[in-house]
Design an enzyme around this catalytic site. Sequence first.
Site, PDB file in Angstrom:
ATOM      1  CB  CYS A 136      -0.914   0.008   1.226  1.00  0.00           C
ATOM      2  SG  CYS A 136      -2.174  -1.265   1.231  1.00  0.00           S
TER       3      CYS A 136
ATOM      4  CB  VAL B 288      -0.409   5.511  -0.974  1.00  0.00           C
ATOM      5  CG1 VAL B 288      -0.784   6.930  -0.559  1.00  0.00           C
ATOM      6  CG2 VAL B 288      -1.567   4.567  -0.672  1.00  0.00           C
TER       7      VAL B 288
END
Length: 522
Positions: free
Chosen positions: A163, A167
């Site tokens: 993640c 991101v």
Amino acid sequence: MTENTNPQVPENAGQPGKIQDHFELFQTDTYQDLFAYKRQFEGAHDPELITQTAEWTKTWEYREKNFEREALTINPAKACQPLGSLFVASGFEGTLPYSHGSQGCVAYFRTHLTRNYKEPFQAVSSSMTEDAAVFGGLNNMKQGLQNSYELYKPKMIALCTTCMAEVIGDDIGSYVTTTKNEGMIPEDLPVPAAHTPSFVGSHITGYDNMLVSILKTLTKDKKAEATNGKFNFNLGFDPYVGNIREMKRILGLFGIDYTILSDNSDTFDSPNTGEFKMYNGLTTLEEAGDSINAEGTFFFQKYTTPKTQELITKEWDQKTYNFRPFGIKGTDEFLMALSAITGKAIPQELQDERGRAVDAMTDSQAWIHGKRVALYGDPDHVFGITQFLLEMGAEPVHIVVTNSNPDFEAELREVLTNSPYGQEATIWGKKDLWHLRSLMFTEPVDLLIGNSYGKYLWRDTKTPLVRIGYPIFDRHHMHRYATLGYQGAINQFNWIVNTILDELDRQTNIPAKTDISFDLIR
């Protein structure tokens, strides 16, 4: 702070120095008193209100509210992309799975796989922290790749993201190029890189993304004028190492020359010889590179590998086949097609195994016929089990697939519609196990099939659980068995029918009251 030189030992304390199993330890009076004491500070609701609310959650009224949820997922029947990425990478020779993200992420994936297989799983990380989240993870990756290569001497490093990296938008492909240009890893070291954000898709998406990257990397400039006479086989995100070994046995009986695209059977079931071996992937990089020249590729998980199949059909210009060799019908279809495609007769040994599987089902089918079943799992996994249940006359009622898709649902719905035992079935795509709880309370079933997370549904609804799928944390050695082929059909049939008989024994264990018939024979 002063030292307490006269500690007060509780009157109900256990024997000093005696080590107790934690299952028993927390049942002792000492801990039970402690738990009761803590409750006054926890702000808990009145026990009677808790009981009333719990009962309300079993009603149709609550079910309707439960199914109105949109922004919350409770206990989904899936994991995130990097898990599948690391899983498939581990099936290749000398390959070190590498997670570009925080140390905590890769620790989670490693423990997840280790808990299922009771086998140490090796994977490394860029160990990104707050500074990398602000300035990017290039330096972490360069140092991580260099350290990984120098310390562990892999033949390939399979790189995926988490993640944090996604991101902030890390371009891992260019990062690998930079690392090689600066001489921190060899130019010819294969480093397939897959973007696997955890917040979209699931573990099967990550599996597909990484397999595509590995095959693109290893087959680059390897396309030959003629085929190599071999066939490729990919089992998808299949948690049963017994299935890979069973498939290799079947192909050996046929005398077919083959390549398994990601053979991690030894990765998750390596022999204990007293000598540590870091890499146990059995698909060699040379075999994987030559897979582009195969006669064709067989896939057993259609909805797990769409990108890989697109790569092989469009860019490799190679024929692909999709089969589900689970149960009698699925195995029959696969073996007959394999015989037709290769021109080789179905071995007598497999024909005899079919007869034994049919005999086993004949012996015990009466115990399963008409049983109402709830099940959950990945699309292809659920598809195979559903077909097997229909063969035995069981009736799938609730089918929960968190990582579902419209094509899968349409294909499975057609199978259910065409069977007299599939008429009451509903496919609940994108739903979770808390939805399934409501379904099982409002429309009860006789049997639940799924992974270890179904244990809480078993405790709550008292529906017996057959543990089939991934992960299975609370039972040992299940992954060593096959579930495909005729041998796999016998194994799954055995698990299902004996779970039913176990439950029957629990319901008839009061002498002269519930064990009226002769209880020894089933």
